[in-house]
Design a protein around this motif. Structure first.
Motif, PDB file in Angstrom:
ATOM      1  N   SER A 150       0.830  -1.207   0.000  1.00 57.94           N
ATOM      2  CA  SER A 150       0.000   0.000   0.000  1.00 57.94           C
ATOM      3  C   SER A 150       0.859   1.251   0.000  1.00 57.94           C
ATOM      4  O   SER A 150       0.533   2.236  -0.682  1.00 57.94           O
ATOM      5  CB  SER A 150      -0.922   0.019   1.223  1.00 57.94           C
ATOM      6  N   ALA A 151       1.980   1.233   0.775  1.00 55.27           N
ATOM      7  CA  ALA A 151       2.857   2.403   0.834  1.00 55.27           C
ATOM      8  C   ALA A 151       3.484   2.672  -0.529  1.00 55.27           C
ATOM      9  O   ALA A 151       3.537   3.813  -0.986  1.00 55.27           O
ATOM     10  CB  ALA A 151       3.946   2.202   1.887  1.00 55.27           C
ATOM     11  N   VAL A 152       3.937   1.597  -1.180  1.00 59.25           N
ATOM     12  CA  VAL A 152       4.530   1.743  -2.504  1.00 59.25           C
ATOM     13  C   VAL A 152       3.495   2.332  -3.460  1.00 59.25           C
ATOM     14  O   VAL A 152       3.767   3.280  -4.207  1.00 59.25           O
ATOM     15  CB  VAL A 152       5.034   0.379  -3.034  1.00 59.25           C
ATOM     16  N   GLU A 153       2.268   1.783  -3.377  1.00 58.65           N
ATOM     17  CA  GLU A 153       1.210   2.285  -4.258  1.00 58.65           C
ATOM     18  C   GLU A 153       0.931   3.755  -4.010  1.00 58.65           C
ATOM     19  O   GLU A 153       0.808   4.546  -4.940  1.00 58.65           O
ATOM     20  CB  GLU A 153      -0.072   1.481  -4.055  1.00 58.65           C
ATOM     21  N   GLY A 154       0.856   4.110  -2.710  1.00 57.26           N
ATOM     22  CA  GLY A 154       0.591   5.502  -2.344  1.00 57.26           C
ATOM     23  C   GLY A 154       1.703   6.407  -2.840  1.00 57.26           C
ATOM     24  O   GLY A 154       1.459   7.460  -3.423  1.00 57.26           O
ATOM     25  N   GLY A 155       2.962   5.964  -2.616  1.00 58.41           N
ATOM     26  CA  GLY A 155       4.124   6.767  -2.996  1.00 58.41           C
ATOM     27  C   GLY A 155       4.206   6.999  -4.493  1.00 58.41           C
ATOM     28  O   GLY A 155       4.662   8.037  -4.949  1.00 58.41           O
ATOM     29  N   LEU A 156       3.737   6.004  -5.253  1.00 61.18           N
ATOM     30  CA  LEU A 156       3.862   6.111  -6.708  1.00 61.18           C
ATOM     31  C   LEU A 156       2.625   6.714  -7.370  1.00 61.18           C
ATOM     32  O   LEU A 156       2.626   6.943  -8.576  1.00 61.18           O
ATOM     33  CB  LEU A 156       4.138   4.729  -7.315  1.00 61.18           C
ATOM     34  N   ALA A 157       1.587   6.968  -6.565  1.00 62.33           N
ATOM     35  CA  ALA A 157       0.323   7.448  -7.140  1.00 62.33           C
ATOM     36  C   ALA A 157       0.495   8.667  -8.056  1.00 62.33           C
ATOM     37  O   ALA A 157      -0.141   8.734  -9.106  1.00 62.33           O
ATOM     38  CB  ALA A 157      -0.682   7.737  -6.031  1.00 62.33           C
ATOM     39  N   PRO A 158       1.374   9.629  -7.677  1.00 60.38           N
ATOM     40  CA  PRO A 158       1.538  10.799  -8.560  1.00 60.38           C
ATOM     41  C   PRO A 158       2.047  10.434  -9.953  1.00 60.38           C
ATOM     42  O   PRO A 158       1.887  11.202 -10.890  1.00 60.38           O
ATOM     43  CB  PRO A 158       2.583  11.656  -7.827  1.00 60.38           C
ATOM     44  N   LEU A 159       2.689   9.251 -10.083  1.00 58.16           N
ATOM     45  CA  LEU A 159       3.235   8.861 -11.392  1.00 58.16           C
ATOM     46  C   LEU A 159       2.165   8.296 -12.317  1.00 58.16           C
ATOM     47  O   LEU A 159       2.423   7.998 -13.470  1.00 58.16           O
ATOM     48  CB  LEU A 159       4.344   7.827 -11.215  1.00 58.16           C
ATOM     49  N   ARG A 160       0.954   8.131 -11.754  1.00 57.46           N
ATOM     50  CA  ARG A 160      -0.119   7.529 -12.536  1.00 57.46           C
ATOM     51  C   ARG A 160      -0.335   8.282 -13.851  1.00 57.46           C
ATOM     52  O   ARG A 160      -0.569   7.691 -14.892  1.00 57.46           O
ATOM     53  CB  ARG A 160      -1.411   7.547 -11.711  1.00 57.46           C
ATOM     54  N   ARG A 161      -0.199   9.616 -13.780  1.00 55.96           N
ATOM     55  CA  ARG A 161      -0.486  10.392 -14.992  1.00 55.96           C
ATOM     56  C   ARG A 161       0.558  10.167 -16.083  1.00 55.96           C
ATOM     57  O   ARG A 161       0.362  10.505 -17.231  1.00 55.96           O
ATOM     58  CB  ARG A 161      -0.614  11.871 -14.646  1.00 55.96           C
ATOM     59  N   PHE A 162       1.721   9.571 -15.697  1.00 55.43           N
ATOM     60  CA  PHE A 162       2.707   9.233 -16.723  1.00 55.43           C
ATOM     61  C   PHE A 162       2.547   7.796 -17.198  1.00 55.43           C
ATOM     62  O   PHE A 162       3.442   7.229 -17.808  1.00 55.43           O
ATOM     63  CB  PHE A 162       4.132   9.427 -16.180  1.00 55.43           C
ATOM     64  N   GLY A 163       1.399   7.189 -16.869  1.00 53.06           N
ATOM     65  CA  GLY A 163       1.137   5.851 -17.377  1.00 53.06           C
ATOM     66  C   GLY A 163       1.672   4.745 -16.472  1.00 53.06           C
ATOM     67  O   GLY A 163       1.600   3.569 -16.812  1.00 53.06           O
ATOM     68  N   VAL A 164       2.223   5.110 -15.296  1.00 56.20           N
ATOM     69  CA  VAL A 164       2.691   4.081 -14.368  1.00 56.20           C
ATOM     70  C   VAL A 164       1.475   3.505 -13.644  1.00 56.20           C
ATOM     71  O   VAL A 164       0.558   4.246 -13.282  1.00 56.20           O
ATOM     72  CB  VAL A 164       3.677   4.684 -13.333  1.00 56.20           C
ATOM     73  N   ARG A 165       1.431   2.144 -13.481  1.00 57.16           N
ATOM     74  CA  ARG A 165       0.322   1.534 -12.747  1.00 57.16           C
ATOM     75  C   ARG A 165       0.800   1.176 -11.343  1.00 57.16           C
ATOM     76  O   ARG A 165       1.379   0.114 -11.144  1.00 57.16           O
ATOM     77  CB  ARG A 165      -0.148   0.254 -13.454  1.00 57.16           C
ATOM     78  N   PRO A 166       0.556   2.070 -10.366  1.00 56.82           N
ATOM     79  CA  PRO A 166       1.088   1.825  -9.021  1.00 56.82           C
ATOM     80  C   PRO A 166       0.638   0.484  -8.446  1.00 56.82           C
ATOM     81  O   PRO A 166       1.404  -0.179  -7.756  1.00 56.82           O
ATOM     82  CB  PRO A 166       0.514   2.974  -8.194  1.00 56.82           C
ATOM     83  N   ASP A 167      -0.598   0.046  -8.757  1.00 53.31           N
ATOM     84  CA  ASP A 167      -1.065  -1.223  -8.181  1.00 53.31           C
ATOM     85  C   ASP A 167      -0.242  -2.381  -8.710  1.00 53.31           C
ATOM     86  O   ASP A 167       0.059  -3.333  -7.999  1.00 53.31           O
ATOM     87  CB  ASP A 167      -2.560  -1.421  -8.465  1.00 53.31           C
ATOM     88  N   ARG A 168       0.175  -2.286  -9.978  1.00 50.49           N
ATOM     89  CA  ARG A 168       1.009  -3.341 -10.554  1.00 50.49           C
ATOM     90  C   ARG A 168       2.368  -3.396  -9.865  1.00 50.49           C
ATOM     91  O   ARG A 168       2.877  -4.464  -9.532  1.00 50.49           O
ATOM     92  CB  ARG A 168       1.240  -3.063 -12.048  1.00 50.49           C
ATOM     93  N   ILE A 169       2.958  -2.218  -9.652  1.00 45.41           N
ATOM     94  CA  ILE A 169       4.279  -2.188  -9.028  1.00 45.41           C
ATOM     95  C   ILE A 169       4.171  -2.659  -7.581  1.00 45.41           C
ATOM     96  O   ILE A 169       5.016  -3.409  -7.094  1.00 45.41           O
ATOM     97  CB  ILE A 169       4.876  -0.772  -9.135  1.00 45.41           C
ATOM     98  N   GLY A 170       3.083  -2.273  -6.916  1.00 47.38           N
ATOM     99  CA  GLY A 170       2.863  -2.737  -5.544  1.00 47.38           C
ATOM    100  C   GLY A 170       2.778  -4.254  -5.493  1.00 47.38           C
ATOM    101  O   GLY A 170       3.412  -4.896  -4.655  1.00 47.38           O
ATOM    102  N   LEU A 171       2.023  -4.822  -6.418  1.00 46.79           N
ATOM    103  CA  LEU A 171       1.896  -6.286  -6.473  1.00 46.79           C
ATOM    104  C   LEU A 171       3.257  -6.921  -6.735  1.00 46.79           C
ATOM    105  O   LEU A 171       3.618  -7.931  -6.134  1.00 46.79           O
ATOM    106  CB  LEU A 171       0.900  -6.678  -7.577  1.00 46.79           C
TER     107      LEU A 171
END
Ligand SMILES: Nc1ncnc2c1ncn2[C@@H]1O[C@H](COP(=O)(O)OP(=O)(O)OP(=O)(O)O)[C@@H](O)[C@H]1O
Ligand SMILES: [Mg+2]
Lengths: 224, 201
Positions: free
Chosen positions: B118-139
């Motif tokens: 969850s922390a990784v997902e939260g930390g990466l959330a701002p990158l979502r607009r660049f096409g990064v999928r935080p949930d994938r990286i968290g998994l």
């Protein structure tokens, strides 16, 4: 309702299923048959893990190989080896992992996971390292993780093969109490007492399809 | 590193601290350890990490497990570095390794993977607009951590089986079944994830 319409399958040259026509509406259905007869291949088609090379499969009118997402939301799958189904380090986290997709907040996920574990006799194991559970407990955990997604159909491919007799019985009792439609692939014939329908597969074909007693009689005759 | 180096339930301040903060602290500590050269400072950091184990009330059994594997590793590193670079340098490298690994272990002992994810997902959330999928990286992070445990379990079983056949020195008696089982595990895990709807988006 699970429908197989003239389903055939081959892995390369090797034909493993031919002309399977089945409409499964009963609550408790079992697939039995010799090793290599094609049971797993057939069961995997129900949630689109394997696509038929001829004919088609429908689950509530949906085609698993085209509408995989919708079908997998309806169909849960329990495999033989719990070690490869448990993807998170603790029991609670593994169940919570399923709930992640439901978009629940973290705390609620943990609570729901603990409640579900308790309901299936794993109360108090939420924080327990999953790899330290017994084989029977692991398989119940795998079942919980699948049930967390609230499927309408549960397909189990030899879920009791690695369990001792007591845990086999217990697992099948748990299955018996579920409201889901259950399709069970198994070699444990004495566990099929409460089943509505047994499909016997041999050499990639359905050779008997009946209530447990006559179907199993046919299967035993086939072996001897 | 250690099989079973996983979360130990508890209610200490370290358990309750947010995973993201702990992870950041771990990174800062690792950076500091590799920047510092003074054995006194490095020793102080090691002592602080040991103290943190006390604060987290890690059960002795777990402490002993960590201590044992770190001792083996430290002895190996020390001998190697002594031979290559001399005793003073060897001590510094040893202290660095011990401080960093002990701290990393404490992190995994006091933090649920679900929280890390969850922390990784939260930390990466701002990158979502660049096409990064935080949930994938968290998994991915969660599965990687879990894979370490799975692989060490497979290695232990294969080694045991090889020993039972008196083939503990044979490389193939280890490598072949280890590879086969690892690949099969990967296959089965992939199937189980697909069946659980992962990858359906
Ligand atoms: N991925 C694959 N590639 C090639 N052949 C396969 C594959 N999976 C299964 N087969 C073959 O297909 C046939 C049917 O396999 P399947 O796993 O469906 O049998 P099964 O009835 O489940 O057997 P068991 O009782 O041993 O589990 C077997 O001959 C098997 O060797
Ligand atoms: Mg099979």
């Amino acid at each position: 309702m699970i429908e197989f319409e003239d389903v055939g399958h081959s892995y390369g040259e090797r034909v493993v299923l031919t002309g399977v026509d089945l409409r499964l509406a009963e609550r408790r259905v079992a697939f039995v048959g010799a090793n290599g007869s094609g049971k797993s291949t057939l069961a995997r088609m129900i949630n689109g893990l394997v696509a038929p090379t001829s004919g088609r499969v429908l689950v509530d009118g949906l085609d698993p190989s085209r509408q995989g997402r919708e079908v997998r939301r309806r169909v849960g799958f329990v495999f033989t080896n719990p070690d490869s189904q448990i993807v998170m380090p603790t029991a609670g986290e593994d169940v919570a992992f399923s709930l992640r997709r439901a978009g629940l907040p973290r705390r609620e996920r943990a609570e729901r996971a603990a409640a579900l574990l308790a309901e299936y006799g794993l109360g108090g194991y939420a924080d327990h390292p999953a790899h330290q559970l017994s084989g029977g407990q692991k398989q119940v955990l795998a079942l919980c993780a699948v049930l967390a997604l609230d499927p309408a159909v549960l397909v189990c491919d030899e879920p009791t093969t690695l369990l001792d007799l007591r845990n086999k019985r217990r697992f099948v009792e748990l299955l018996g109490g579920l409201e889901q439609q259950v399709v069970l692939v198994t070699h444990d014939l004495d566990l099929l007492g409460g089943f509505d329908r047994v499909v016997v597969i041999d050499g990639g074909r359905v050779v008997a399809d009946d209530e447990p007693e006559p179907a199993l009689r046919h299967y035993r005759a086939l072996v001897t | 590193m250690t099989p079973g180096g996983w979360y130990e339930p508890g209610s200490s301040p370290l358990h309750r601290a947010p995973a993201g903060g702990k992870f950041a602290a771990l990174l800062v500590l690792a950076a500091a350890v590799f920047a510092l050269r003074s054995p006194a400072w490095l020793g102080a950091i090691c002592a602080a990490v040991v103290l943190a184990y006390g604060v987290a009330r890690v059960p002795l059994r777990r402490c002993a497990g960590v201590a044992r594997s770190l001792a083996v590793l430290a002895a190996f590193v020390f001998v190697l570095q002594w031979w290559l670079l001399g005793a003073g340098q060897a001590l510094v490298v040893c202290l660095r390794v011990v401080a960093a690994l002990a701290a990393a272990n404490l992190f995994t002992i006091t933090t649920r993977i679900d929280d890390v994810v969850s922390a990784v997902e939260g930390g990466l959330a701002p990158l979502r607009r660049f096409g990064v999928r935080p949930d994938r990286i968290g998994l991915l992070v969660g599965l990687t951590l879990r894979a370490v445990a799975a692989l060490s379990a497979i290695a232990a079983e294969v080694r045991e089986a090889a020993r039972a056949r008196g083939a503990q020195r044979s490389v193939t008696a280890f490598a072949v079944p280890f590879l086969v089982r690892t690949l099969r595990h990967a296959d089965e895990l992939g199937e189980a994830l697909a069946a659980r709807g992962e990858g359906d988006g």
